[in-house]
Design an enzyme around this catalytic site. Structure first.
Site, mmCIF file in Angstrom:
data_model
loop_
_atom_site.group_PDB
_atom_site.id
_atom_site.type_symbol
_atom_site.label_atom_id
_atom_site.label_comp_id
_atom_site.label_asym_id
_atom_site.label_seq_id
_atom_site.Cartn_x
_atom_site.Cartn_y
_atom_site.Cartn_z
ATOM 1 N N HIS A 126 40.996 42.992 37.296
ATOM 2 C CA HIS A 126 41.602 44.284 36.957
ATOM 3 C C HIS A 126 42.454 44.141 35.692
ATOM 4 O O HIS A 126 43.152 43.145 35.515
ATOM 5 C CB HIS A 126 42.457 44.805 38.114
ATOM 6 C CG HIS A 126 41.643 45.507 39.164
ATOM 7 N ND1 HIS A 126 42.095 45.691 40.455
ATOM 8 C CD2 HIS A 126 40.405 46.065 39.124
ATOM 9 C CE1 HIS A 126 41.167 46.342 41.156
ATOM 10 N NE2 HIS A 126 40.136 46.569 40.358
ATOM 11 N N GLU A 138 52.555 40.529 45.877
ATOM 12 C CA GLU A 138 52.545 41.929 45.429
ATOM 13 C C GLU A 138 53.206 42.795 46.501
ATOM 14 O O GLU A 138 53.268 42.420 47.679
ATOM 15 C CB GLU A 138 51.107 42.393 45.178
ATOM 16 C CG GLU A 138 50.244 42.501 46.436
ATOM 17 C CD GLU A 138 49.427 43.787 46.472
ATOM 18 O OE1 GLU A 138 49.964 44.851 46.130
ATOM 19 O OE2 GLU A 138 48.253 43.721 46.866
#
Length: 600
Positions: free
Chosen positions: A70, A203
């Site tokens: 990504h 995260e």
């Protein structure tokens, strides 16, 4: 005192341009090198000036690790390596190595060729950057140098996404990148062993969210798509090329087949073919069901989903279009959105997270009048729906991973400050683990306790298990053995194995204690009195009177002797091996109290 230092250059109390600098035992590692989709100026890239003020980056950094393809995790990589200047190794998995340059080139075309942006990397820079990449396999321990090693774990999220363990000696850090703790229609769940790192960097995109049932979400998604096309509307689903796109394509393909629907479904030109190619190439990275059925039927060869042509956007009647990118910040998805936004029959379904500054974030925040390029105002009349098919871990998943890895400390990145604060408190209160959430440019320093890893021989472990003495993680206990050092590595083995390996003969070590007894009888009679006394007291022990007049209790030996200076008293010599130290000490204390009075 050894320490670990962590400085987010991006994704500190923010989502976008993930880039974390970690210093561990004198080694410097950069984790991810992403781009922020909400900016079109220098703020789109991490601030690399934090890395070092003196000298070349290559001399300071030992390696760069990219968690997945990504762009918010790899989008600044060519800029960093070719324009800022870095010539060292860049580690990523094989699927990431294959897909990353394609997405970088797609974005470069939008930014430079269509928008005319300056100070951007070229196609050649992408190629030169990728030459520095070293691809790694899952669970492969890679020696970066003599001291630094890294290991990749499966992260789910997208094809090829990995969590990485960075280890120097006994100190270690685990970086999760983006991960998903629940399996979906094409990928498995993230997994890591109980590696107990000094620090887990995770995260926290959905730090306050507990997702509802996946089945309910899928049913709701299909219902909204079906209702919109039934009333003649068009459905736009902005996605990134690989990941949620395949997940939702499989879902719609199955539904269209079951309902025998004829409304066309389209996908951005070229990307379906590329996606199909890479899913075939990297089939081991998909979930068990797809791996099993792949030989009979490729789940990514869609019967109802066709390639999209730009002219189709103006066609009358209903249709469903998957278009990239996923945050409506540029490209085909934004072009289609601008065309369809004015019709209230139409619908846009946002299936993933949108960073601040993007059109996706603005419409999800409720804005219905958008200022586009050239000060043109776009009025949004189409229906806007947010349905989380995001492949990020929710709060429950993050807690699950922290519990699984058992780190000493946790550091949150890739999230919004308020949500991070909530999760930080939850981790500290429920898991009793220190938790940090630094902002960009802020350094967290964690002292580490020096430790020496010791391997344990299988024979010694088997012996402990046979005695029912297997150590528990929460209740550590002592293991007795002999410590051997060879080639700077320590091993704990049984004494028998140590003697054999070292080629030594066994020498028994005994401890002897003198106990004075007031007794005028002969030594043999004193020994007999000691034997009778111990036999009556120690009913659970083997007490013996030997022919030479000595007494034994297990391995403890007792001998009576008359000291030359005072023939009227006796000295009892009590000797034992170190294994029976407790018994030897007990017998010594018992005999010091004296023997019972003999009957007259």
């Amino acid at each position: 005192m050894p320490e670990i230092r962590v400085t987010p250059l991006g994704a500190g109390q923010d989502v976008g341009r993930s880039c974390i600098l970690v210093s561990i035992a004198g080694k410097n590692v950069m984790l991810d090198c992403g781009m922020h989709m909400g900016f079109n100026d220098d703020r789109r890239f991490p601030d690399f000036s934090y890395i070092t003020q003196n000298g070349r980056l290559t001399d300071f950094l030992d390696c760069v690790i990219i968690s997945h393809f990504h762009l918010d995790h790899c989008g600044a990589l060519p800029y960093f390596s070719e324009m800022v200047g870095y010539d060292g190794p860049i580690y990523m998995t094989h699927p990431t190595q294959a897909i990353c340059p394609i997405l970088l080139e797609d974005y470069r075309k939008i930014a430079v060729d269509k928008k005319g942006e300056a100070n951007f990397f070229t196609s050649q820079m992408i190629k030169d950057c990728m030459k520095k990449v070293v691809a790694v396999h899952l669970h492969q321990t890679v020696q970066v140098d003599d001291e630094l090693e890294i290991k990749a774990y499966y992260a789910g999220h997208v094809l090829g996404a990995a969590m990485f363990q960075i280890k120097v000696g006994s100190e270690s850090v685990v970086y999760t990148g983006d991960y998903n703790m629940t399996p979906d229609r094409h990928l498995g769940a993230a997994w890591i062993d109980k590696c107990r790192p000094n620090l887990l960097i995770t995260e926290s995109t959905y730090a306050t969210t507990i997702r509802d049932s996946k089945r309910c979400r899928e049913r709701d998604f299909l219902k909204k798509v079906h209702e919109t096309v039934e009333r003649g509307g068009k459905v736009l689903i902005p996605v990134f090329a690989l990941g949620r796109a395949q997940e939702l394509c499989i879902l719609l393909e199955t539904f269209w087949e079951r309902m025998n629907l004829k409304v066309p479904i389209y996908f951005s030109t070229g990307l379906t073919e590329k996606a199909n190619h890479y899913y075939k190439l990297f089939i081991p990275w998909t979930n068990q069901k797809i791996r099993k059925t792949f030989v009979q039927r490729n789940m990514f060869e869609f019967k109802h989903i066709k390639a999209f042509d730009r002219a189709f956007a103006d066609n009358p009647g209903p249709m469903v279009v998957f278009a990239t990118p996923g945050m409506l910040h540029a490209g085909q998805s934004l072009q289609i959105f601008r065309k369809w936004a004015g019709n209230e029959k139409n619908m846009v379904i946002m299936p993933g997270y949108c960073v601040q500054g993007t059109v996706g974030h603005k419409i999800l925040s409720g804005q219905r009048k958008l200022e586009m390029e050239g000060r043109q105002v776009l009025e949004v009349k189409m229906q806007v729906e947010y349905m989380s098919f995001s492949a990020h871990a929710d709060a429950k998943g993050i807690m699950q991973l922290v519990g699984q890895a058992e780190p000493e400390s946790v550091l949150l990145v890739h999230g919004e400050a308020k949500k991070m604060e909530f999760l930080k408190q939850k981790i500290e209160q429920e898991l009793r683990v220190n938790c940090y959430m630094p902002a960009n440019g802020e350094t967290v320093t964690l002292p580490t306790s020096p430790s020496i890893p010791v391997g344990i021989s299988l024979g010694l472990l088997k012996r402990e298990m046979a005695q029912g003495l297997l150590p528990e993680a929460k209740k550590p206990r002592l293991l007795h053995g002999t410590l051997i050092m060879k080639d700077s590595n320590f091993r704990l083995v049984s004494s028998e194995q140590a003697l054999k390996e070292l080629g030594l003969a066994e020498h028994q070590l005994r401890f002897t204690c003198r106990v004075h007894l007031h007794d005028t009888r002969k030594e043999q009679e004193t020994a007999l009195r000691v034997y009778s006394h111990l036999k009556s007291v120690l009913k659970d022990h083997c007490v013996q009177h030997l022919p030479d007049g000595s007494v034994t209790v297990e391995s403890v030996l007792l001998q009576a002797a008359a000291p030359s200076e005072d023939p009227g008293t006796k000295v009892l010599l009590v000797s034992w091996t170190y294994q029976d130290e407790e018994l030897g000490s007990f017998l010594t204390s018992l005999l010091k109290k004296g023997l019972p009075q003999a009957p007259s």
